[in-house]
Every structure is written in C-alpha cells, then in structure tokens.
Design a protein around this motif. Structure first.
Motif, PDB file in Angstrom:
ATOM      1  N   CYS A   6     -10.212 -11.783 -38.326  1.00 22.11           N
ATOM      2  CA  CYS A   6     -10.476 -12.952 -39.172  1.00 22.11           C
ATOM      3  C   CYS A   6     -11.145 -12.562 -40.481  1.00 22.11           C
ATOM      4  O   CYS A   6     -10.967 -13.234 -41.507  1.00 22.11           O
ATOM      5  CB  CYS A   6     -11.367 -13.956 -38.429  1.00 22.11           C
ATOM      6  SG  CYS A   6     -10.559 -14.797 -37.055  1.00 22.11           S
ATOM      7  N   LEU A  55      -9.205 -18.107 -38.182  1.00 26.81           N
ATOM      8  CA  LEU A  55     -10.389 -18.686 -37.543  1.00 26.81           C
ATOM      9  C   LEU A  55      -9.987 -19.811 -36.595  1.00 26.81           C
ATOM     10  O   LEU A  55     -10.540 -19.939 -35.487  1.00 26.81           O
ATOM     11  CB  LEU A  55     -11.356 -19.195 -38.612  1.00 26.81           C
ATOM     12  CG  LEU A  55     -12.160 -18.131 -39.359  1.00 26.81           C
ATOM     13  CD1 LEU A  55     -12.938 -18.760 -40.503  1.00 26.81           C
ATOM     14  CD2 LEU A  55     -13.107 -17.397 -38.406  1.00 26.81           C
ATOM     15  N   PRO A  86      -8.839 -19.141 -42.896  1.00 24.31           N
ATOM     16  CA  PRO A  86      -9.033 -20.320 -42.046  1.00 24.31           C
ATOM     17  C   PRO A  86      -7.994 -20.426 -40.932  1.00 24.31           C
ATOM     18  O   PRO A  86      -8.302 -20.924 -39.842  1.00 24.31           O
ATOM     19  CB  PRO A  86      -8.918 -21.496 -43.022  1.00 24.31           C
ATOM     20  CG  PRO A  86      -8.182 -20.969 -44.200  1.00 24.31           C
ATOM     21  CD  PRO A  86      -8.571 -19.534 -44.294  1.00 24.31           C
TER      22      PRO A  86
END
Length: 445
Positions: free
Chosen positions: A421, A341, A338
């Motif tokens: 990612c 991202l 996360p």
C-alpha cells in the motif's frame, strides 16, 4: 471601365479583365472573398490558445489504424500468454516430476532471465536495423519453447526450453513495440490496445491452462503451440506493410533523445511493476489464509484484479489523449494508494473484491502511457524504449517477488499487502518530476 477592372484585379483572385460587359456587375460581390480564409489563418491572436493546448490531446486514430492495432493487440496477447503460462505450469511440474522448490524457482528464473535481460539489447538491434521478421520469430519461439517443455523428460531440457521461450518474448516486445508505435502514431488510445493485449494474455493463461493441465498433465503444454505459429504466420505476412509504414515515417523529424527523463520514467515503471506483481502473487493467498475464503473465491479475487488491469490499460490510453501523458501517469499512481488500502482494510470476503478491481485498474492506468511516453523520450530509439518499458522494468517486479515472500513468511499475506500500500507513494514522488515530452518542431509539450 478602368476602375471596375482594377477592382476585379484586387478582389477577383486573378480573374481576367478583358471579358465583355457581363463580368462587370459581379465586381461588387467580390470583396466578400478575402474574408473567408480569415478564421482558419493560424497567425491571428485568437488561435494562440488552441496551438498551446493542442499537444495535450492526440489526434484520433483513423479506422485503418484501429484495424492494425487490433492485430498487434492480439499478437501481444498471444506472446504474453506464454509468460503467463509459466507460473501456471510450474506447480504441475512439481506434482508430476517431483521437482523441489529450488528446481521450480529455477524454471521461473529461466523464464524471467530469458525475457528481461536481452530485451534492451534486442531493442538496440531493432533501432539500428529493419528487422520486420523479428516479432513473428519471437512469438513462434515463445510458443514452441513453452509448448515443448512438457514433452521432454530431463530437467535441463525443460529449463533450456523455458529459457528459449523467454528469449522469444524478448525478441517480440521491442520489434512489436516499435511497429505498433509506427501504426498508432500519436494516439495513446491506440497504443493502449497494444499494451492491453499483454494484460489479456496474462489474464487468459491460467484460465486456459488449468483445465488442460488437470486433465492431461504437463504434456498438454503442446496444445499451446498452434496459436503461436498461427500468429507468427500473420505477422510475417504483414511485414511488408510494416516496411511501408516505417518508410512513410522515415522523413518525419523525430526530435532528440532525453535519457534523464527516460530513466526517471523507468523507475516509475519499476515501482508499478513491483506492486502489480506483488498483489497478483499474494492476493489469492490473502483471501485463503487471512479472509478464510474458499479456493474458488480466492481465484475470483485474482480474476478481479487482473480484469481490472485490462480495463485500466485500455482506459489509461483514452484518458491520456484528453489530459496528457504525464498527468495520466500521476493520476494512476496516486489512485493506486486508496485502492490498495481498501483492498487490505475492507472487512469481509466479498466487499474487498470491488477494491481488487479498482487496484488493478489504477495500477495499469499508466501502463500503455509509460510505453508511449518512453518512446517519446527516446524518439530515435523506439525499440530500445519498448524493450525497457515492456521488458526489463516490468520483469523487475517478478525478481522482487522472493523478497516479498520472505516478508510473507514472517507477517503473512496481509503484511505483504500492507507494505505494498505504501510503495506507490514512491512512484507518486518520482512521477512528480516527469515532464511532457518534446515534439519535433513544437517544443515542449
């Protein structure tokens, strides 16, 4: 009188019974004595839970340990400063000496080969012989090689000096990793200080080198020789204490080497290294070309990422002392997804800076833990384990950088970051198979 004498033998803890009368009145209070040791007796059923949970938490390091770990942290920072100086210096060789891209890549390759390939073999030598001088010699060679490279005129001489600098780094890591573990004991937080030193060295390299290179050119590399020689002197003087620590641990059972989990851990470290080096290589270009930011803001983005890495390394050791080594590895690897991202998808030029810090922290959260965990998996070969986790596995990330460069040619820095990612998901899967190491005489953790 006879009954009181018997009571005093049963409850008086071996007290003489041939004393005159004044000892007799004390007998009624004696039965309280046997009850005192009961709470600390490790055989009671109430102590079963603490004994089971105890391996998840390491004992806090003593004040003297922290002093020694600060020394090793500073030594690691000085040593890895010279690794970080290579990418900072190479562009100035291109500008001043007219080196082409192939020649510039050759200097980076020399540093990578010198620092990565020999480390496992140096680790084997450290495990077989007591080489207390090797860390001092390594940091001295790392500084001399890089520092003198800006003074020699020919490319082959520059290449050879950069290679020798990398070899010095390879000499330092296994010897220092083993000595630091002997000083830290079972404290992951203390090992975190050692590991964070390397992150600090990488972080400071461009900060310290750029002003000197701009002002005086590649010849200013000689300014970075004194820190290496000073640190080598400190480590060489400390070698006698290192021998004393090693002798103190010589009689401690160390357990059995577990190569399967160690190879799995190495794969996790390779995944972490690929992502970390990939982001550090392309994050500035992402700010410049895709977010259309200034060069200064691009530099701030890289600083945020590397600074977050330092914080993550220190924090990861303390977290591991509370929740366990393997859990910390899984936590950091999962949090990287996360954070990356957010770095890639957050709009604007300033908002993603927060995620640059978080991504660096998450990726380095398992760093010190992986170093210690590798030594726990190979308890009879701590030098070899450090050589792999601090050297070979980390350097793979640098070797993958050209592949990411080809991706950037076709899809730009934003394409590289988008691919990165997803890479930690592989690490999450691999980390799910890791097991807590076994302690000698304690069974699995």
């Amino acid at each position: 009188m006879n009954s009181r004498t018997q009571d005093s033998r049963q409850h008086g803890g071996g007290r003489r019974t041939d004393r005159p009368g004044p000892t007799a009145p004390t007998a009624p209070t004696a039965p309280t004595a046997p009850t005192a040791p009961t709470p600390t007796t490790p055989t009671g059923p109430l102590d079963t839970a603490p004994l089971t949970a105890a391996p998840l938490k390491a004992a806090p390091a003593e004040p003297g340990v922290w002093r020694r770990m600060r020394m090793w942290g500073v030594a690691h920072a000085v040593d890895d400063l010279y690794q970080g100086l290579v990418p900072a210096v190479v562009p100035y060789f291109v500008l001043e000496r007219g080196y082409g891209y192939v020649a510039a890549g050759g200097l980076t390759l020399a540093a990578t080969l010198g620092s990565s390939v020999p480390q496992p073999f140096v680790g084997l030598a450290v495990d077989r012989r007591r080489l207390g001088w090797l860390a001092a010699a390594g940091v001295a060679l790392a500084g001399l090689g890089l520092g003198l490279s800006g003074l020699v005129p020919s490319y082959p001489a520059v290449w050879l000096l950069v290679l020798l600098s990398g070899l010095g780094v390879a000499m330092f890591h296994p010897a220092a990793g083993k000595a630091a573990r002997e000083a830290a004991g079972e404290s992951t937080a203390a090992m975190g200080v050692f590991a964070a030193g390397g992150s600090v060295g990488f972080f400071l390299a461009p900060v310290l080198a750029t002003p000197a290179l701009v002002a005086w050119g590649v010849g200013s590399t000689v300014l970075f020789v004194p820190p290496a020689l000073l640190m080598a002197y400190v480590l060489f003087r400390d070698r006698h204490r290192q021998r004393a620590l090693a002798a103190a641990r010589a009689g401690v059972p160390v357990g059995t080497d577990r190569w399967g989990p160690f190879l799995l851990l190495t794969a996790v470290e390779v995944v972490r290294s690929v992502v970390f080096f990939g982001v550090s290589t392309f994050v500035t270009l992402y700010w410049l070309r895709d977010l259309h930011a200034s060069q200064a803001l691009g530099g701030v983005a890289l600083t945020c990422f590397l600074g977050g890495g330092v914080a993550g390394t220190l924090g990861g050791g303390r977290i591991a002392d509370r929740i366990g080594l393997v859990r910390t590895v899984r936590l950091g690897t999962a949090l990287a997804v996360p954070a990356l991202l957010g770095l890639r998808l957050m709009p604007g030029q300033y908002q993603p800076l927060l995620f640059a810090v978080l991504a660096g922290a998450a990726l380095n959260l398992p760093f010190a833990v992986l170093v210690k965990l590798g030594q726990d998996y190979l308890p009879t070969r701590p030098g070899t384990a450090a050589g792999v986790t601090l050297g070979l596995a980390v350097s793979v990330g640098g070797l993958i950088a050209p592949v990411l460069g080809l991706l950037a040619v076709s899809h730009g820095p934003r394409g590289v970051l988008l691919v990165l990612c997803a890479v930690p998901l592989l690490g999450v899967g691999l980390a799910s198979f890791l097991a807590e190491p076994e302690r000698a005489g304690a069974g699995p953790r």
